[in-house]
Enzyme design. Structure first.
Site, PDB file in Angstrom:
ATOM      1  N   PHE A 173      16.337   4.912  12.544  1.00 35.78           N
ATOM      2  CA  PHE A 173      16.750   5.914  11.540  1.00 35.78           C
ATOM      3  C   PHE A 173      16.478   7.284  12.128  1.00 35.78           C
ATOM      4  CE2 PHE A 173      16.206   8.340   7.486  1.00 35.78           C
ATOM      5  CZ  PHE A 173      17.527   8.222   7.074  1.00 35.78           C
ATOM      6  N   ARG A 230      12.273   0.329  14.142  1.00 39.29           N
ATOM      7  CA  ARG A 230      11.425   0.181  12.954  1.00 39.29           C
ATOM      8  C   ARG A 230      11.639  -1.192  12.337  1.00 39.29           C
ATOM      9  NH1 ARG A 230      14.536   3.501   8.012  1.00 39.29           N
ATOM     10  NH2 ARG A 230      16.467   2.341   8.223  1.00 39.29           N
ATOM     11  N   LYS A 232      21.162 -14.416 -28.106  1.00 41.83           N
ATOM     12  CA  LYS A 232      19.866 -15.016 -27.739  1.00 41.83           C
ATOM     13  C   LYS A 232      19.659 -14.793 -26.244  1.00 41.83           C
ATOM     14  CE  LYS A 232      17.304 -17.594 -30.156  1.00 41.83           C
ATOM     15  NZ  LYS A 232      16.587 -16.977 -31.277  1.00 41.83           N
ATOM     16  N   THR A 274      21.373 -16.299 -33.802  1.00 44.30           N
ATOM     17  CA  THR A 274      21.001 -16.454 -32.390  1.00 44.30           C
ATOM     18  C   THR A 274      20.319 -17.808 -32.178  1.00 44.30           C
ATOM     19  OG1 THR A 274      18.808 -15.408 -32.544  1.00 44.30           O
ATOM     20  CG2 THR A 274      20.704 -13.941 -32.186  1.00 44.30           C
ATOM     21  N   ASP A 275      19.716 -18.336 -33.216  1.00 45.20           N
ATOM     22  CA  ASP A 275      19.106 -19.666 -33.120  1.00 45.20           C
ATOM     23  C   ASP A 275      20.167 -20.729 -32.820  1.00 45.20           C
ATOM     24  OD1 ASP A 275      16.539 -21.196 -33.524  1.00 45.20           O
ATOM     25  OD2 ASP A 275      17.864 -22.257 -34.926  1.00 45.20           O
ATOM     26  N   GLN A 319      22.004   1.937   4.615  1.00 46.33           N
ATOM     27  CA  GLN A 319      23.352   2.127   4.073  1.00 46.33           C
ATOM     28  C   GLN A 319      24.380   1.403   4.946  1.00 46.33           C
ATOM     29  OE1 GLN A 319      20.931   4.437   4.188  1.00 46.33           O
ATOM     30  NE2 GLN A 319      21.277   6.161   2.814  1.00 46.33           N
ATOM     31  N   ASN A 375      14.672  -0.159   0.025  1.00 50.76           N
ATOM     32  CA  ASN A 375      14.186  -0.058   1.408  1.00 50.76           C
ATOM     33  C   ASN A 375      12.672  -0.275   1.375  1.00 50.76           C
ATOM     34  OD1 ASN A 375      13.786   0.482   4.075  1.00 50.76           O
ATOM     35  ND2 ASN A 375      14.700   2.528   4.056  1.00 50.76           N
ATOM     36  N   HIS A 397       9.662  -0.073   2.785  1.00 52.89           N
ATOM     37  CA  HIS A 397       9.177   0.641   3.965  1.00 52.89           C
ATOM     38  C   HIS A 397       7.974  -0.045   4.606  1.00 52.89           C
ATOM     39  CE1 HIS A 397      11.813   3.867   2.744  1.00 52.89           C
ATOM     40  NE2 HIS A 397      11.173   4.028   1.602  1.00 52.89           N
TER      41      HIS A 397
HETATM   42  O1  LIG Z   1      17.948   3.481   6.124  1.00 53.61           O
HETATM   43  C1  LIG Z   1      17.484   4.518   5.592  1.00 53.61           C
HETATM   44  N1  LIG Z   1      18.291   5.259   4.801  1.00 53.61           N
HETATM   45  C2  LIG Z   1      17.844   6.408   4.190  1.00 53.61           C
HETATM   46  O2  LIG Z   1      18.623   7.086   3.478  1.00 53.61           O
HETATM   47  C3  LIG Z   1      16.507   6.770   4.402  1.00 53.61           C
HETATM   48  N2  LIG Z   1      15.740   7.784   3.959  1.00 53.61           N
HETATM   49  C4  LIG Z   1      14.504   7.633   4.464  1.00 53.61           C
HETATM   50  O3  LIG Z   1      13.514   8.405   4.241  1.00 53.61           O
HETATM   51  N3  LIG Z   1      14.451   6.516   5.235  1.00 53.61           N
HETATM   52  C5  LIG Z   1      15.694   5.955   5.208  1.00 53.61           C
HETATM   53  N4  LIG Z   1      16.191   4.841   5.788  1.00 53.61           N
END
Ligand SMILES: O=c1[nH]c(=O)c2[nH]c(=O)[nH]c2[nH]1
Length: 296
Positions: free
Chosen positions: A157, A174, A12, A57-58, A217, A243, A245
């Site tokens: 970045f 950024r 369930k 499942t009930d 990362q 991410n 953006h």
């Molecule tokens: O922190 C980031 N990792 C990426 O692998 C990546 N690739 C991207 O276009 N922007 C970012 N920013």
């Protein structure tokens, strides 16, 4: 040759249960979404239509409600373990029970006087737990999802690989934003599940805020490492970080410079988004958290 039966499980999904505990005028609550999946020797169910081995499942749904009344809900992990241990022993054909729990957090609405029974849903993500019992062996995973974080600086970045399709400009400053999904595995069960969860969550947030980021990362690894370094009972953590953006708006057509010490205007983009995922392990620990668990 006739087709053969592959992996199968049943249960369930998404039993919603609210447990209220009253201590006079002071009430507390736990609000869960519980999903049960059982597997084992269930070939006859699929091949011959025999339901002899099938716990409905009930019944699973009813068990969730009855256990909430009888045992209370000490924590998502403890409640998940009670259920998983019960279901794995529910019939001779059942070998494995997996219980997934989501918890929705509520905060008190401050009130005057003695009454304490008003709550506002907290909007900072969902706590998760998963208990899987294979025979007598149970493993508990804790986690969270939907925790949105944003840094307005201390993120760059640059220095990345470029080919003829690369248009992304390098940036030394950024916005870095993400929705955290994390799952961590306990080598040793904590005495206080709620306390352990709060500490792990705190370290994830502090590492996001405190890391000067050269990529999401790198931030991910810092967040996972903070949990491994500070919680000796946790051996493994997997993180899935979209991410989210935020691109600088081009205001040049209007004769405006969109940067400077007084701030800037960003487009909060929706899709597509980068998706950064990794497991961080204590040295020597085994990677046991399924890779796609953080995506489901
Ligand atoms: O922190 C980031 N990792 C990426 O692998 C990546 N690739 C991207 O276009 N922007 C970012 N920013």
């Amino acid at each position: 040759m006739p087709p053969t039966l592959g992996q199968n499980q049943y249960g369930k999904a998404e039993t919603r249960v609210l447990r209220v505990t009253r201590e006079g005028a002071v009430h507390r609550l736990r609000d869960l979404n519980v999903s049960v999946a059982l597997s084992g020797d269930l070939a006859e169910v699929h091949l011959a239509g025999s339901n002899a081995a099938v716990l409905p499942t009930d019944t699973m749904k009813n068990t969730v409600y009855a256990f909430a009344r009888e045992h209370g809900i000490a924590s998502p992990e403890a409640f998940g373990a009670l259920l998983a241990r019960h279901f794995v022993a529910s019939g001779p054909a059942i070998r494995r029970a997996r219980v997934r729990v989501e918890e929705y957090a509520w905060e008190r609405v401050p009130t005057t006087g003695e009454k304490a029974h008003s709550f506002v849903r907290a909007g900072n993500g969902t706590r998760t737990a998963q208990v899987t019992c294979d025979g007598g062996e149970c493993e508990t995973l804790s986690g969270l999802t939907g925790v949105t974080l944003l840094n307005t600086t201390d993120s760059e970045f640059r220095g990345y690989l470029k080919d003829r399709f690369t248009t992304l400009p390098e940036t030394g400053d950024r916005v870095l934003a993400t929705d955290v999904t994390a799952v961590w595995r306990h080598a040793a069960e904590p005495a206080d599940w709620d306390g352990s969860h709060a500490v792990a969550r705190g370290h994830l947030l502090a590492a996001f805020a405190g890391t000067y980021s050269r990529s999401l990362q790198q931030t991910l690894f810092a967040m996972g490492s903070a949990v491994i370094d500070n919680l000796p009972g946790i051996d493994e953590i997997r993180l899935s970080l979209p991410n989210k953006h935020h691109f600088l708006v081009d205001l040049e057509p209007f004769g405006m410079r969109n940067e400077g010490p007084d701030g800037a205007v960003y487009i909060a983009a929706d899709r597509p988004y980068g998706l950064i995922e990794a497991t961080v392990l204590r040295e020597g620990a085994e990677a046991r958290i399924p890779v796609d668990l953080t995506n489901t």
